[in-house]
Design an enzyme around this catalytic site. Sequence first.
Site, PDB file in Angstrom:
ATOM      1  N   HIS A  87      78.668 -61.123  59.756  1.00 13.36           N
ATOM      2  CA  HIS A  87      79.615 -61.579  60.782  1.00 13.36           C
ATOM      3  C   HIS A  87      80.438 -62.735  60.203  1.00 13.36           C
ATOM      4  O   HIS A  87      79.925 -63.540  59.435  1.00 13.36           O
ATOM      5  CB  HIS A  87      78.849 -62.032  62.032  1.00 13.36           C
ATOM      6  CG  HIS A  87      79.767 -62.323  63.182  1.00 13.36           C
ATOM      7  ND1 HIS A  87      80.455 -63.509  63.277  1.00 13.36           N
ATOM      8  CD2 HIS A  87      80.120 -61.578  64.254  1.00 13.36           C
ATOM      9  CE1 HIS A  87      81.198 -63.483  64.375  1.00 13.36           C
ATOM     10  NE2 HIS A  87      81.017 -62.321  64.985  1.00 13.36           N
ATOM     11  N   GLU A 151      86.541 -56.771  62.461  1.00 14.24           N
ATOM     12  CA  GLU A 151      86.934 -57.902  63.301  1.00 14.24           C
ATOM     13  C   GLU A 151      87.832 -58.835  62.493  1.00 14.24           C
ATOM     14  O   GLU A 151      87.333 -59.612  61.668  1.00 14.24           O
ATOM     15  CB  GLU A 151      85.701 -58.696  63.747  1.00 14.24           C
ATOM     16  CG  GLU A 151      84.689 -57.898  64.546  1.00 14.24           C
ATOM     17  CD  GLU A 151      83.684 -58.817  65.244  1.00 14.24           C
ATOM     18  OE1 GLU A 151      83.668 -58.830  66.478  1.00 14.24           O
ATOM     19  OE2 GLU A 151      82.935 -59.514  64.545  1.00 14.24           O
ATOM     20  N   GLY A 157      87.562 -64.915  69.175  1.00 15.96           N
ATOM     21  CA  GLY A 157      87.576 -66.076  70.072  1.00 15.96           C
ATOM     22  C   GLY A 157      88.943 -66.710  70.277  1.00 15.96           C
ATOM     23  O   GLY A 157      89.041 -67.809  70.822  1.00 15.96           O
ATOM     24  N   GLY A 214      82.171 -60.422  71.977  1.00 13.04           N
ATOM     25  CA  GLY A 214      81.493 -61.714  72.022  1.00 13.04           C
ATOM     26  C   GLY A 214      81.576 -62.327  73.402  1.00 13.04           C
ATOM     27  O   GLY A 214      80.796 -62.007  74.295  1.00 13.04           O
TER      28      GLY A 214
HETATM   29  P1  PGA Z   1      84.885 -62.585  70.722  1.00 14.42           P
HETATM   30  O1  PGA Z   1      83.819 -62.443  69.551  1.00 14.42           O
HETATM   31  O2  PGA Z   1      84.836 -61.309  71.536  1.00 14.42           O
HETATM   32  O3  PGA Z   1      84.404 -63.789  71.522  1.00 14.42           O
HETATM   33  O4  PGA Z   1      86.203 -62.804  70.091  1.00 14.42           O
HETATM   34  C1  PGA Z   1      83.641 -61.221  68.882  1.00 14.42           C
HETATM   35  C2  PGA Z   1      82.646 -61.387  67.785  1.00 14.42           C
HETATM   36  O5  PGA Z   1      82.586 -62.454  67.166  1.00 14.42           O
HETATM   37  O6  PGA Z   1      81.862 -60.456  67.505  1.00 14.42           O
END
Ligand code: PGA
Length: 233
Positions: A87, A151, A157, A214
């Site tokens: 990640h 991602e 985020g 997330g």
């Molecule tokens: P987010 O995080 O949906 O809060 O952007 C996704 C992740 O880090 O897997």
Amino acid sequence: MKYLFLNHKMNLNKDEIIDYNNELNKINYEAHEIAVFPSAVYLSLMDSSNYKIGAQNVCIYENGSYTGEVSASQLASLNCSYCLVGHSERRAIFKESNEEICLKLRNLQNAGITPVLCVGESDKNNRYDVLKEQLSVLSSCDLDKLIIAYEPVYSIGTGVVLGNNEINEVILWIKQYILDNFSKKVFVLYGGSVNDSNIVTLNTVSSLDGFLIGKSSLSVDKVTKILEVITSG
Ligand code: PGA
């Protein structure tokens, strides 16, 4: 069938996770593969009868004197079906290297847990060079089971979400690259600021096999809405 993977990161206290569990178990989502990735301390509280359990991290070592670590076989003994590896938060904050990622992938494979390898660039200009470098770990481990989560780092985020055409292009590239170079067909998920509003648009990307979520995954109401969209699409 879509994968909906819910990454809680380091959030929720014990009472909240118990409530979350109860609420999530009220939803009917048989058509999809839902997995909750709670903090490791809550893994044994999760009820895997209705959804799958995932871990957010695993130790590079198999067992022994590694204070504070959790092994792949321990995760397997808690019914974990999946584990995130690589990640962007682990790569950036904990300096997780490709070498460590390889060891984690192998340990998970030996424990029968499906790794969810997270990849994504910080800068669109070198996207494919970064993806190739991150996917190079697959040359040193022959995995039976593997899921990729794409991602983009600038989407996590931040509320920044790529357009559907761009997502489709990257997902198709990842699938073809892994097929050409490692002779594997993989499922690819998209993640980064996916929520109960933008899911309506994102769900129409035909090449996507699901989502890694997330912040929005911390609310069962939002998860319910996301599932409704996925199911109706
Ligand atoms: P987010 O995080 O949906 O809060 O952007 C996704 C992740 O880090 O897997």
